[in-house]
Design an enzyme around this catalytic site. Structure first.
Site, PDB file in Angstrom:
ATOM      1  N   ARG A  91       0.825  -1.205   0.000  1.00  0.00           N
ATOM      2  CA  ARG A  91       0.000   0.000   0.000  1.00  0.00           C
ATOM      3  C   ARG A  91       0.858   1.253   0.000  1.00  0.00           C
ATOM      4  NH1 ARG A  91       0.084   4.060   2.981  1.00  0.00           N
ATOM      5  NH2 ARG A  91       0.018   2.821   4.881  1.00  0.00           N
TER       6      ARG A  91
ATOM      7  N   PHE B 222       9.194  11.164  -3.012  1.00  0.00           N
ATOM      8  CA  PHE B 222       8.780  12.441  -2.427  1.00  0.00           C
ATOM      9  C   PHE B 222       9.714  12.748  -1.278  1.00  0.00           C
ATOM     10  CE2 PHE B 222       6.109  14.960   0.460  1.00  0.00           C
ATOM     11  CZ  PHE B 222       5.401  15.807  -0.393  1.00  0.00           C
TER      12      PHE B 222
ATOM     13  N   LEU C  18      10.730  14.984   1.564  1.00  0.00           N
ATOM     14  CA  LEU C  18      10.468  16.061   2.524  1.00  0.00           C
ATOM     15  C   LEU C  18      11.244  15.846   3.819  1.00  0.00           C
ATOM     16  CD1 LEU C  18       8.856  18.604   3.350  1.00  0.00           C
ATOM     17  CD2 LEU C  18       7.040  17.062   4.160  1.00  0.00           C
TER      18      LEU C  18
ATOM     19  N   PRO D 260      17.199  14.068   7.983  1.00  0.00           N
ATOM     20  CA  PRO D 260      17.749  13.378   9.149  1.00  0.00           C
ATOM     21  C   PRO D 260      17.406  14.058  10.466  1.00  0.00           C
ATOM     22  CG  PRO D 260      19.377  13.416   7.390  1.00  0.00           C
ATOM     23  CD  PRO D 260      18.225  14.254   6.920  1.00  0.00           C
TER      24      PRO D 260
ATOM     25  N   TRP E  10      14.420   8.572   4.977  1.00  0.00           N
ATOM     26  CA  TRP E  10      13.177   7.807   4.977  1.00  0.00           C
ATOM     27  C   TRP E  10      12.330   8.133   3.747  1.00  0.00           C
ATOM     28  CZ3 TRP E  10      13.655   3.773   7.666  1.00  0.00           C
ATOM     29  CH2 TRP E  10      14.308   3.793   8.911  1.00  0.00           C
TER      30      TRP E  10
ATOM     31  N   GLU F 138       3.890  10.271   7.926  1.00  0.00           N
ATOM     32  CA  GLU F 138       2.772  11.179   7.629  1.00  0.00           C
ATOM     33  C   GLU F 138       2.152  11.745   8.906  1.00  0.00           C
ATOM     34  OE1 GLU F 138       3.270  11.464   4.768  1.00  0.00           O
ATOM     35  OE2 GLU F 138       3.569   9.534   3.808  1.00  0.00           O
TER      36      GLU F 138
END
Length: 380
Positions: free
Chosen positions: A85, A124, A126, A129, A157, A358
Site C-alpha cells: 500500500r 517524495f 520532505l 535526518p 526515509w 505522515e
C-alpha cells in the site's frame, strides 16, 4: 452493522477487484518478500493496469476514481501488506499528487501519464535526518545561479528513492519552501537504501544526499510556495492511511478468528472460550468504528467538505486501533503467531512505521488539541 449497504455498486466492485489481486498476487508471496526484505517491483505493471497509480487524480492518464473508491483500494492493499500500500501511496498520493496539484501543464503532461502507467516511478523528499515532524526546520536549500537551481542537503526515509526515476524534492529557497522535480540520474544525486529494518521490510526507504546538484530553471513546481505545498500532499497520503489501517486490522482479526475456530486446547475450540470471545468482540467493534470513520472521511472528501483536522482524527484513531488489534491477535495465535505463516505480527511491525510516517501520534494529537482549544502547542 451492514456497512456494505452504504457502499455503491462501483465502490464494491473496486474493493472486489483489488481484493482478488491481493489474494492472487500478494498473499501467496508476502512472507517471502518480507523475510527477504524485497519489494516486488514485478507487481508494478499489474497495479498500473488496475488503475491504482494516482487513481484518485483526474486527467493525464489517471483513473479519476472517487475518494471512497481510492480508500477501499488502499484498505484491500494493506490487508495484504502495508509495504505494498505504501508504494501506491508514495507514487500516487505524494509524488503524482505534487505534480498534479502544483506542477505546470508541461510538467503534468511529461510525467503523470507515464507514472500512471507504471513506466516511471516517483518519490517524495520532505523528511530530513534532523527534520521529521518539523519540516519548517529543513536544511536542504535551493539557490538560483543564473538560469539554474543549485540544491544542497539531505533527505531521509524517502520511499522508493532507489527505484525511482523522478524525485519531488522540497527545499528552502529565498522565497520559502519550494518543490523541485529532480531526475534521479542527475549528477550529485546519491541514494542509499536504509537497512536492516524491523518494519516495512517488503518496502523501500532510503537516504538521499545532494551535493551541489544543478537543475534547469523549469524544474521548480510553480504552484507551491511554502509548506502548504507538501502538506497538501501529506493530507492525501494520510487519508489513504486511515483506510489502509482498517485493512491491516481486519486481516489480523480474520487470521485470529480462523485460528481460534480450528485450535482445540482442552478438547474444545479456542473460539469457545470467554476470554477469546471478549477479544474478538472488542476487535470487531473497533474495526467497525474505524470503517465508519474512514467512510465518513471519504464521503466528506468527495463532497469537497473535508477539513484537514478531520484527517488527523482518522489517521490517529485507525492506526492506533489497528496496531493494538494486530498485537493482541498475535497473542491469540500463541507461539505460531511469531512466524510468517500468520499475518498479525507482520502487520503490527509494519504499523509501527505507519503510525510514525505522515505525522506521528503526537503530531496528530496536537493538531486536534489546537482545533479543540485554539492553542497551538507545537512549540513551547
Amino acid at each position: 452493522m451492514n456497512i456494505d449497504a452504504d457502499f455503491t455498486d462501483a465502490e464494491r466492485e473496486v474493493r472486489a477487484t483489488v481484493r482478488e489481486f491481493v489474494d492472487r498476487s500478494i498473499r501467496p508471496n508476502i512472507a517471502r518478500w518480507y523475510d527477504d526484505a524485497v519489494f516486488p517491483v514485478e507487481l508494478v505493471p499489474e497495479m498500473a493496469a488496475l488503475g491504482l497509480l494516482g487513481m484518485h487524480l483526474h486527467g493525464h492518464g489517471c483513473a479519476g476514481r472517487s475518494a471512497v473508491e481510492y480508500g477501499l483500494a488502499m484498505q484491500e492493499l494493506e490487508a495484504g501488506d502495508s509495504g505494498i500500500r505504501t508504494f501506491v501511496s508514495v507514487q500516487g498520493s505524494l509524488a503524482m499528487s505534487a505534480i498534479s496539484k502544483h506542477g505546470s501543464e508541461e510538467q503534468k503532461q511529461r510525467w503523470l501519464p507515464r507514472m500512471a502507467a507504471g513506466e516511471v516511478i516517483g518519490c517524495f523528499g520532505l523528511t530530513e535526518p534532523d527534520a521529521g515532524s518539523d519540516p519548517s526546520s529543513m536544511t536542504t536549500t535551493a539557490r538560483q545561479d543564473g538560469d539554474e537551481w543549485v540544491l544542497d542537503g539531505a533527505k531521509r526515509w524517502i520511499g522508493l528513492a532507489s527505484i525511482a526515476q523522478i524525485a519531488v524534492i522540497w527545499a528552502m529557497t529565498a522565497d520559502g519552501v519550494r518543490g523541485f522535480l529532480v531526475p534521479t540520474d542527475t549528477p550529485g544525486f546519491r541514494v542509499t537504501p536504509i537497512a536492516p529494518k524491523l518494519s516495512m521490510r517488503a518496502s523501500i526507504q532510503c537516504d538521499i544526499d545532494f551535493d551541489g546538484i544543478r537543475l534547469p530553471h523549469d524544474a521548480v513546481l510553480p504552484g507551491a510556495v511554502g509548506l502548504g505545498g507538501p502538506f497538501s500532499c501529506l493530507n492525501e497520503a494520510r487519508y489513504g492511511i486511515a483506510w489502509g489501517a482498517v485493512g491491516a486490522a481486519r486481516d489480523s482479526f480474520d487470521q485470529a478468528l480462523g485460528y481460534a475456530q480450528q485450535r482445540t486446547p482442552f478438547g474444545r475450540p479456542l473460539a469457545s472460550f470467554q476470554l477469546t470471545q471478549l477479544k474478538l468482540v472488542n476487535w470487531a467493534l473497533e474495526i467497525q468504528k474505524a470503517q465508519l470513520l474512514a467512510l465518513r472521511l471519504g464521503r466528506l472528501k468527495d463532497a469537497g467538505r473535508l477539513e484537514h483536522h478531520m484527517i488527523s482524527v482518522a489517521k490517529l484513531n485507525n492506526t492506533r486501533v489497528a496496531i493494538e488489534i494486530a498485537r493482541e491477535a498475535r497473542a491469540v495465535l500463541g507461539g505460531n503467531g511469531i512466524t510468517l505463516d500468520y499475518s498479525p505480527l507482520r502487520h503490527a511491525n509494519n504499523l509501527e512505521s505507519v503510525r510514525t510516517y505522515e505525522g506521528t501520534d503526537e503530531v496528530h494529537t496536537l493538531i486536534l488539541g489546537e482545533k479543540i482549544t485554539g492553542h497551538a502547542a507545537f512549540r513551547g
